[in-house]
Design a protein around this motif. Structure first.
Motif, short mmCIF file in Angstrom:
data_model
loop_
_atom_site.label_atom_id
_atom_site.label_comp_id
_atom_site.label_asym_id
_atom_site.label_seq_id
_atom_site.Cartn_x
_atom_site.Cartn_y
_atom_site.Cartn_z
N ALA A 192 -0.42 -4.72 6.99
CA ALA A 192 0.35 -4.15 5.60
C ALA A 192 0.83 -5.00 4.80
CB ALA A 192 1.68 -3.16 6.16
N ALA A 193 1.17 -6.39 5.06
CA ALA A 193 1.70 -7.24 4.37
C ALA A 193 0.48 -8.03 3.77
CB ALA A 193 2.20 -8.33 5.17
N ARG A 194 -0.73 -8.11 4.10
CA ARG A 194 -1.80 -8.75 3.39
C ARG A 194 -2.56 -7.66 2.69
NH1 ARG A 194 -4.79 -10.19 0.42
NH2 ARG A 194 -6.13 -11.76 0.57
N PHE A 195 -2.98 -6.61 3.11
CA PHE A 195 -3.73 -5.86 2.71
C PHE A 195 -3.23 -4.48 1.69
CE2 PHE A 195 -6.37 -7.95 5.62
CZ PHE A 195 -7.30 -8.49 4.67
N GLY A 196 -1.74 -4.21 2.14
CA GLY A 196 -1.03 -3.02 1.57
C GLY A 196 -1.52 -1.90 2.10
N ALA A 197 -1.32 -0.65 1.35
CA ALA A 197 -1.53 0.68 1.77
C ALA A 197 -2.94 1.04 2.23
CB ALA A 197 -1.22 1.65 0.59
N ASP A 198 -4.01 0.21 1.29
CA ASP A 198 -5.41 0.20 1.52
C ASP A 198 -5.69 -0.25 2.94
OD1 ASP A 198 -5.98 1.85 -0.67
OD2 ASP A 198 -6.52 -0.32 -1.79
N GLY A 199 -5.23 -1.17 3.23
CA GLY A 199 -5.31 -2.12 4.61
C GLY A 199 -4.72 -1.35 5.69
N VAL A 200 -3.68 -0.33 5.40
CA VAL A 200 -3.06 0.33 6.71
C VAL A 200 -3.86 1.32 6.82
CG1 VAL A 200 -1.18 1.79 7.10
CG2 VAL A 200 -0.71 -0.27 5.95
N ARG A 201 -4.56 1.95 5.85
CA ARG A 201 -5.41 3.09 6.04
C ARG A 201 -6.57 2.66 6.75
NH1 ARG A 201 -9.95 5.70 3.33
NH2 ARG A 201 -9.97 7.76 4.25
N SER A 224 1.74 -4.43 11.00
CA SER A 224 2.54 -4.88 10.00
C SER A 224 2.10 -6.37 9.14
CB SER A 224 4.09 -5.18 10.74
OG SER A 224 4.08 -6.44 11.42
N VAL A 225 1.16 -6.88 10.11
CA VAL A 225 0.63 -8.07 9.16
C VAL A 225 -0.58 -7.57 8.49
CG1 VAL A 225 -1.18 -9.96 9.58
CG2 VAL A 225 0.95 -9.52 11.34
#
Length: 105
Positions: free
Chosen positions: A75-84, A72-73
């Motif tokens: 996702a909050a900082r890097f968005g969808a690219d970060g989640v991937r 979740s951290v």
């Protein structure tokens, strides 16, 4: 050779460049293989040229350190690219390699 394209690419990049070799990442071993690699390999996935610099300033130097972050951290900082990128860092790659014939020259 690996479970998914991202790990296969990283394995190919870490082989000895002086002799043709194939590096095999055993099934299910993607996360442990990636853990020691520099966060630099995540740069293209994060979609922000400053992202790798930020990770380094936060003290995160390896893919394994990035993988240990709470999703979740990320996702909050890097968005969808970060989640991937986070999923790939943890060895989760939904995109599987597909066998194909090499083009004839």
């Amino acid at each position: 050779m690996a479970d998914g394209p991202f790990v296969a690419e990283q394995a190919a990049r870490t082989t000895n460049g002086t002799a043709p070799r194939t590096r095999v990442v055993d099934p299910g071993a993607a996360a442990s293989f990636l853990a020691g690699l520099s966060v630099e390999v995540l740069g293209p996935l994060l979609g922000d040229p400053a992202a790798v610099d930020l990770l380094r300033r936060l003290g995160l130097r390896t893919v394994g350190a990035f993988a240990e972050l709470d999703g979740s951290v990320v996702a909050a900082r890097f968005g969808a690219d970060g989640v991937r990128a986070h999923r790939l860092a943890r060895g989760v790659d939904e995109q599987r390699l597909q066998r194909r014939e090499a083009p004839r020259s």
